[in-house]
Scaffold this motif. Structure first.
Motif, PDB file in Angstrom:
ATOM      1  N   UNK A 120       0.654  -1.177   0.002  1.00 54.07           N
ATOM      2  CA  UNK A 120       0.078   0.020  -0.094  1.00 54.07           C
ATOM      3  C   UNK A 120       0.782   1.183  -0.058  1.00 54.07           C
ATOM      4  N   UNK A 121       1.919   1.367   0.770  1.00 53.42           N
ATOM      5  CA  UNK A 121       2.846   2.643   0.955  1.00 53.42           C
ATOM      6  C   UNK A 121       3.437   2.646  -0.712  1.00 53.42           C
ATOM      7  N   UNK A 122       3.618   1.548  -1.284  1.00 49.98           N
ATOM      8  CA  UNK A 122       4.252   1.802  -2.682  1.00 49.98           C
ATOM      9  C   UNK A 122       3.055   1.938  -3.685  1.00 49.98           C
ATOM     10  N   UNK A 123       2.092   1.433  -3.711  1.00 50.80           N
ATOM     11  CA  UNK A 123       0.883   1.420  -4.526  1.00 50.80           C
ATOM     12  C   UNK A 123       0.398   2.817  -5.162  1.00 50.80           C
ATOM     13  N   UNK A 124       0.535   3.656  -4.572  1.00 46.70           N
ATOM     14  CA  UNK A 124       0.749   5.147  -5.022  1.00 46.70           C
ATOM     15  C   UNK A 124       1.139   5.396  -6.497  1.00 46.70           C
ATOM     16  N   UNK A 125       2.331   4.555  -6.792  1.00 52.76           N
ATOM     17  CA  UNK A 125       2.615   4.707  -8.144  1.00 52.76           C
ATOM     18  C   UNK A 125       1.716   4.144  -9.226  1.00 52.76           C
ATOM     19  N   UNK A 126       0.810   3.309  -8.816  1.00 51.76           N
ATOM     20  CA  UNK A 126      -0.188   2.705  -9.749  1.00 51.76           C
ATOM     21  C   UNK A 126      -1.614   3.495  -9.559  1.00 51.76           C
ATOM     22  N   UNK A 127      -1.667   4.132  -8.587  1.00 50.68           N
ATOM     23  CA  UNK A 127      -3.281   4.623  -8.257  1.00 50.68           C
ATOM     24  C   UNK A 127      -3.140   6.032  -7.609  1.00 50.68           C
ATOM     25  N   UNK A 128      -2.071   6.599  -7.503  1.00 54.96           N
ATOM     26  CA  UNK A 128      -2.147   7.855  -7.180  1.00 54.96           C
ATOM     27  C   UNK A 128      -2.905   9.022  -8.097  1.00 54.96           C
ATOM     28  N   UNK A 129      -3.513   9.936  -7.372  1.00 59.15           N
ATOM     29  CA  UNK A 129      -4.363  10.957  -8.135  1.00 59.15           C
ATOM     30  C   UNK A 129      -3.387  12.122  -8.441  1.00 59.15           C
ATOM     31  N   UNK A 130      -2.200  12.067  -8.016  1.00 58.78           N
ATOM     32  CA  UNK A 130      -1.202  13.162  -8.372  1.00 58.78           C
ATOM     33  C   UNK A 130      -1.484  14.703  -7.939  1.00 58.78           C
ATOM     34  N   UNK A 131      -0.622  15.315  -7.416  1.00 51.92           N
ATOM     35  CA  UNK A 131      -0.864  16.635  -7.188  1.00 51.92           C
ATOM     36  C   UNK A 131       0.272  17.732  -7.294  1.00 51.92           C
ATOM     37  N   UNK A 132       0.147  18.950  -7.391  1.00 54.56           N
ATOM     38  CA  UNK A 132       1.323  20.015  -7.462  1.00 54.56           C
ATOM     39  C   UNK A 132       1.375  20.218  -5.854  1.00 54.56           C
ATOM     40  N   UNK A 133       2.674  19.980  -5.689  1.00 55.49           N
ATOM     41  CA  UNK A 133       3.103  20.281  -4.191  1.00 55.49           C
ATOM     42  C   UNK A 133       3.645  21.687  -4.229  1.00 55.49           C
ATOM     43  N   UNK A 134       3.060  22.947  -3.289  1.00 58.84           N
ATOM     44  CA  UNK A 134       3.898  24.050  -3.176  1.00 58.84           C
ATOM     45  C   UNK A 134       5.249  23.868  -2.772  1.00 58.84           C
ATOM     46  N   UNK A 135       6.045  25.031  -3.215  1.00 56.91           N
ATOM     47  CA  UNK A 135       7.308  25.073  -2.666  1.00 56.91           C
ATOM     48  C   UNK A 135       7.402  25.361  -1.003  1.00 56.91           C
ATOM     49  N   UNK A 136       8.094  24.801  -0.737  1.00 56.67           N
ATOM     50  CA  UNK A 136       8.365  24.823   0.963  1.00 56.67           C
ATOM     51  C   UNK A 136       9.603  24.022   1.339  1.00 56.67           C
ATOM     52  N   UNK A 137      10.253  24.590   2.637  1.00 53.49           N
ATOM     53  CA  UNK A 137      11.376  23.852   3.086  1.00 53.49           C
ATOM     54  C   UNK A 137      12.624  23.888   2.109  1.00 53.49           C
ATOM     55  N   UNK A 138      12.797  24.935   1.384  1.00 52.91           N
ATOM     56  CA  UNK A 138      13.883  25.070   0.370  1.00 52.91           C
ATOM     57  C   UNK A 138      13.698  24.267  -0.831  1.00 52.91           C
ATOM     58  N   UNK A 139      12.668  23.467  -1.037  1.00 57.89           N
ATOM     59  CA  UNK A 139      12.458  22.688  -2.206  1.00 57.89           C
ATOM     60  C   UNK A 139      11.359  23.444  -3.066  1.00 57.89           C
ATOM     61  N   UNK A 140      11.520  23.744  -4.249  1.00 64.20           N
ATOM     62  CA  UNK A 140      10.412  24.193  -5.319  1.00 64.20           C
ATOM     63  C   UNK A 140       9.482  23.642  -5.452  1.00 64.20           C
ATOM     64  N   UNK A 141       8.228  24.125  -5.902  1.00 64.76           N
ATOM     65  CA  UNK A 141       7.022  23.535  -6.399  1.00 64.76           C
ATOM     66  C   UNK A 141       7.407  21.858  -7.196  1.00 64.76           C
ATOM     67  N   UNK A 142       6.512  20.989  -6.781  1.00 70.75           N
ATOM     68  CA  UNK A 142       6.971  19.725  -7.691  1.00 70.75           C
ATOM     69  C   UNK A 142       5.841  18.806  -7.626  1.00 70.75           C
ATOM     70  N   UNK A 143       5.873  17.808  -8.397  1.00 73.83           N
ATOM     71  CA  UNK A 143       4.947  16.666  -8.630  1.00 73.83           C
ATOM     72  C   UNK A 143       4.979  15.927  -7.624  1.00 73.83           C
ATOM     73  N   UNK A 144       3.934  15.169  -7.146  1.00 75.50           N
ATOM     74  CA  UNK A 144       3.828  14.091  -6.184  1.00 75.50           C
ATOM     75  C   UNK A 144       2.839  13.016  -6.706  1.00 75.50           C
ATOM     76  N   UNK A 145       3.169  11.774  -6.283  1.00 70.44           N
ATOM     77  CA  UNK A 145       2.289  10.699  -6.696  1.00 70.44           C
ATOM     78  C   UNK A 145       0.722  10.710  -6.121  1.00 70.44           C
TER      79      UNK A 145
END
Length: 496
Positions: free
Chosen positions: A145-170
């Motif tokens: 289930x922890x890794x299933x997000x590669x298969x079935x995640x809805x995806x989202x744009x993650x706002x920039x935070x903690x020194x990392x720019x905006x990026x995609x997440x599964x």
């Protein structure tokens, strides 16, 4: 267990946008949305004739729980029917709001996170044998289930935070999980919830309650989400050796994996190794193929599940997301956002792209971005519109839901007070004849038929009320006929 009973609960995001006036807060909008439900069932928690449950959950989130299904296409159709039912309620609520001086648009979003960072869920329920060893189940299922997000995640744009720019997440849900296994749902948000309410014979069945999943718009993503999980469960139940991927820290791992679209980030296992999400999923896919080869396909979509599973892992590993850009939610959304960004020269953190991200989950069949992509052939279909419309009024024919639907429709047609839940069926005027139907795969029950026969010639009565004709009329507002209070004016024609 050859036939697995599965259901999914979906919480919807709700927002009202006024014209010149400020929109109503969610709790007020929710009251308007559920007014027809209260009129129909005198409660904000009701079962409806398609066998599903409709209710208002904590935080003013409308929620729809599908009827129990033993076919993946029935589950997908029932889940899609929930979108149409919610849309129908939204149209009626907008009209009532306007009449009360609150003109504007009501948005229902089938997603898992709002603009304020609040999360709401999509919960899966799998009926499993009581004999399944829970320790073994959780040890194997958590890494899956922890890794299933590669298969079935809805995806989202993650706002920039903690020194990392905006990026995609599964996943939309991954950052909001706090425990691997727990009896809590809102306080701790575990990946697996241990609350054991099988709504069946507890001596035979156990309910596996998974609350880590993202809400899916794509039908093929749903096929892979439920189909792959079912295969892993079958192997666990059969005692198949699946390797040791027990994670040292599942919650840290689920966050790390979600934020790495390359699939190369490693996470530690309890035995000191480091593995990637692709490693875990590839191993389980390989074992699933061998399991099917040895035991045969247990439903008609097994080959499609395995093919899409392999293709999705190939897309992640290679970085060629075009392989799945019509089939997996996060990839469909990513391509769409990137197209908009390229046309406008926009950075990933542009407000316009955040709007696109949200619009992807709008359940309005004309306005919703995903439905537009579907009409343009950019998202694969598995069930047609007629099947989805039928699912708004007809329960699955191969499970206990068919009995529940018949009971509800008949009692409603006669205006007889009744009480129903997943198991109980009772006519208030005949409390001593209440039925407890504990077999989720039962489609015939003489005691139920006998009880309904006591109401008179129901077939003639149903024909007189023309329920079948109304149920067959096109458009989701056909369901409104089932909600309509006696002597109330009919609803407006379909608006789609």
């Amino acid at each position: 267990m050859d036939r697995r009973v599965v259901g999914v609960e979906t919480e919807f995001g709700l927002a009202h946008r006024g014209g010149e006036r400020r929109g109503l807060p969610p709790e007020e909008a929710a009251r308007y949305l559920f007014r027809p439900v209260l009129d129909w069932g005198r409660s904000s928690n009701v079962f409806i004739p398609n066998g599903s449950r409709l209710y208002l959950d904590v935080g003013s989130h409308p929620e729809y729980a599908t009827a129990e299904c033993d076919r993946l296409t029935d589950l997908i159709a029932s889940d899609r029917a929930g979108e149409l039912i919610m849309h129908d309620l939204a149209l009626r609520a907008e009209q009532t709001m306007a009449a009360d001086g609150y003109a504007g648009t009501l948005y229902l979003l089938k997603n898992n996170i709002d603009s304020q960072g609040n999360s709401y869920g999509s919960h899966e329920n799998y009926l499993i044998p009581r004999t399944t060893h829970f320790r073994r189940l959780s040890t194997i299922l958590l890494p899956f289930l922890v890794t299933r997000q590669l298969l079935a995640g809805a995806g989202r744009i993650v706002p920039a935070a903690d020194g990392r720019g905006a990026h995609w997440a599964f996943s939309q849900r991954a950052d909001h999980m706090w425990e691997g296994i727990s009896s809590a749902t809102t306080r701790a948000r575990p990946i697996i919830n241990t609350r054991d309410e099988p709504h069946a014979d507890a001596g035979v069945h156990r309910r596996l309650h998974v609350i880590v999943g993202d809400s899916n718009m794509s039908e093929t993503t749903q096929l892979l989400r439920f189909g792959s999980t079912d295969l892993v469960l079958r192997m666990i139940e059969a005692g198949v050796p699946l390797g040791d991927f027990e994670l040292e820290d599942p919650i840290a791992a689920i966050r790390t994996i979600s934020h790495d679209l390359t699939g190369t980030a490693t996470v530690p296992t309890r035995d000191g190794r480091r593995v990637t999400a692709v490693d875990v999923q590839s191993a389980l896919l390989d074992r699933s193929r061998r399991f099917v080869a040895e035991h045969g396909a247990h439903h008609e979509h097994v080959d499609a599940v395995l093919e899409l599973w392999e293709r999705t892992l190939q897309a992640v590993s290679s970085g060629d997301h075009t392989l799945i850009e019509a089939d997996i939610d996060w990839a469909i959304k990513k391509r769409t956002v990137e197209d908009v960004a390229a046309r406008g020269g926009l950075p990933l953190d542009a407000p316009r792209l955040t709007q696109v991200d949200m619009a992807y989950h709008d359940v309005h069949p004309e306005r919703g971005l995903f439905r537009m992509l579907e009409r343009r052939g950019r998202a694969t279909r598995l069930v047609d519109d007629d099947a989805v419309r039928r699912a708004t009024v007809d329960p699955p024919a191969t499970t206990r839901a068919s009995l529940r639907g018949r009971f509800l429709s008949t009692a409603r047609a006669f205006g007889v007070e009744h009480q129903v839940d997943w198991v109980q069926h009772k006519l208030v005027e005949r409390p001593l004849e209440a039925l407890m139907l504990k077999d989720p795969l039962a489609v015939e029950e003489p005691r139920l038929e006998s009880l309904l026969d006591k109401l008179g010639d129901r077939a003639a009565r149903l024909q007189e009320l023309d329920i079948e004709q109304r149920a067959a009329q096109p458009g989701p507002l056909a369901l409104s006929e089932r909600y309509r209070v006696r002597d109330a004016p009919p609803p407006d024609p379909p608006l789609i």
